[in-house]
Design a protein around this motif. Structure first.
Motif, PDB file in Angstrom:
ATOM      1  N   GLY A  35       0.958  -1.297   0.004  1.00 42.72           N
ATOM      2  CA  GLY A  35       0.150   0.120   0.071  1.00 42.72           C
ATOM      3  C   GLY A  35       0.784   1.120  -0.147  1.00 42.72           C
ATOM      4  N   GLY A  36       2.143   1.082  -0.502  1.00 44.01           N
ATOM      5  CA  GLY A  36       2.805   2.442  -0.612  1.00 44.01           C
ATOM      6  C   GLY A  36       4.328   1.925  -0.370  1.00 44.01           C
ATOM      7  N   ALA A  37       5.309   3.018  -0.107  1.00 38.14           N
ATOM      8  CA  ALA A  37       6.598   2.699   0.370  1.00 38.14           C
ATOM      9  C   ALA A  37       6.888   3.838   1.404  1.00 38.14           C
ATOM     10  CB  ALA A  37       7.520   3.063  -0.944  1.00 38.14           C
ATOM     11  N   ILE A  38       7.867   3.343   2.090  1.00 39.73           N
ATOM     12  CA  ILE A  38       8.461   4.411   3.318  1.00 39.73           C
ATOM     13  C   ILE A  38       8.779   5.754   2.688  1.00 39.73           C
ATOM     14  CG2 ILE A  38      10.192   4.758   5.130  1.00 39.73           C
ATOM     15  CD1 ILE A  38       9.937   1.591   5.418  1.00 39.73           C
ATOM     16  N   SER A  39       8.483   6.636   2.971  1.00 34.16           N
ATOM     17  CA  SER A  39       8.869   8.032   2.657  1.00 34.16           C
ATOM     18  C   SER A  39       8.795   9.136   3.770  1.00 34.16           C
ATOM     19  CB  SER A  39       8.007   8.450   1.219  1.00 34.16           C
ATOM     20  OG  SER A  39       8.394   9.592   1.131  1.00 34.16           O
ATOM     21  N   PRO A  40       9.936   9.340   4.103  1.00 31.42           N
ATOM     22  CA  PRO A  40       9.886  10.548   5.376  1.00 31.42           C
ATOM     23  C   PRO A  40       9.266  11.699   4.932  1.00 31.42           C
ATOM     24  CG  PRO A  40      12.077   9.352   5.326  1.00 31.42           C
ATOM     25  CD  PRO A  40      11.291   9.064   4.058  1.00 31.42           C
ATOM     26  N   ILE A  41       9.452  12.090   3.659  1.00 32.70           N
ATOM     27  CA  ILE A  41       9.134  13.524   3.057  1.00 32.70           C
ATOM     28  C   ILE A  41       7.608  13.236   3.025  1.00 32.70           C
ATOM     29  CG2 ILE A  41       9.136  14.864   0.980  1.00 32.70           C
ATOM     30  CD1 ILE A  41      12.018  13.657   0.478  1.00 32.70           C
ATOM     31  N   ALA A  42       7.007  12.010   2.617  1.00 34.33           N
ATOM     32  CA  ALA A  42       5.564  12.256   2.413  1.00 34.33           C
ATOM     33  C   ALA A  42       4.923  11.842   3.628  1.00 34.33           C
ATOM     34  CB  ALA A  42       5.247  11.196   1.507  1.00 34.33           C
TER      35      ALA A  42
END
Ligand SMILES: [Zn+2]
Length: 197
Positions: A107-114
């Motif tokens: 259901g997505g990917a790890i993204s500190p920015i998002a």
């Protein structure tokens, strides 16, 4: 700008991903000017898809029942799980016909920015699936970009203590791109050439 409802239709299409104002206008006029275009069928499909389609309780893929067609298929190899970011990636990998195991959609990917962390993804569900020892190999098929790589290395650290082979798709996929845009041959090769982490 057009009058009233025509502009409303263009604006609505323009809200869809990947559709700019020009394309939105082209689609709207195609519908207006093509008598054979089945508007009713499209409207019905849109309503039905919302009502009928849900996400598989096991893998998170799109499904019309509690479990998706892949999880229900007794011919699939239950010892293999391919971890992907999105249901669209499942479709891309299925087209290669290289993989006969099961999937797990994060259901997505790890993204500190998002602001997307591990807890926002279906990682706990993955660990639950791996707990009974059926799965022997987990293939990390997250996208070959920053977020996808971060997610793959997070998962490989998480899985290192388990008696499971963890592999990553071979390079050769367009770096920075999305899995869904890779052609079938390239994606098939990336599967065959996957390396154990
Ligand atoms: Zn499923």
């Amino acid at each position: 700008m057009y009058d009233g409802i025509v502009q409303e239709l263009i604006d609505e299409f323009g809200r869809l991903p990947g559709i700019g104002p020009k394309s939105a206008q082209r689609i709207a006029f195609h519908i207006l000017q093509t008598p054979s275009f089945d508007v009713k069928r499209l409207a019905e499909l849109l309503t039905e898809v919302r009502e009928r389609v849900r996400f598989c309780e096991i893998c998170g893929n799109v499904a019309e029942q509690e479990r998706c067609a892949i999880c229900r298929d007794p011919r699939r190899n239950t010892a293999l799980i391919c971890v992907v970011e999105d249901a669209k990636d499942v479709a891309a990998i299925e087209r290669t016909r290289e993989f006969r195991g099961l999937y797990h959609v994060l259901g997505g990917a790890i993204s500190p920015i998002a602001g997307v962390g591990p807890d926002d993804l279906r990682i706990a569900q993955l660990m639950t699936r791996l707990a009974d020892g059926t799965v022997q190999e987990v293939i990390l098929a997250t996208n070959p970009n920053l977020e996808g790589e971060a997610t793959a290395s997070y998962l490989s650290r998480l899985l290192v203590s388990m008696q499971i082979t963890v592999s990553r798709l071979a390079s050769g996929l367009p770096v920075g791109g999305d899995l869904e845009y890779a052609d079938e041959v390239t994606l098939g090769r990336a599967f065959e050439g996957r390396r154990v982490l």
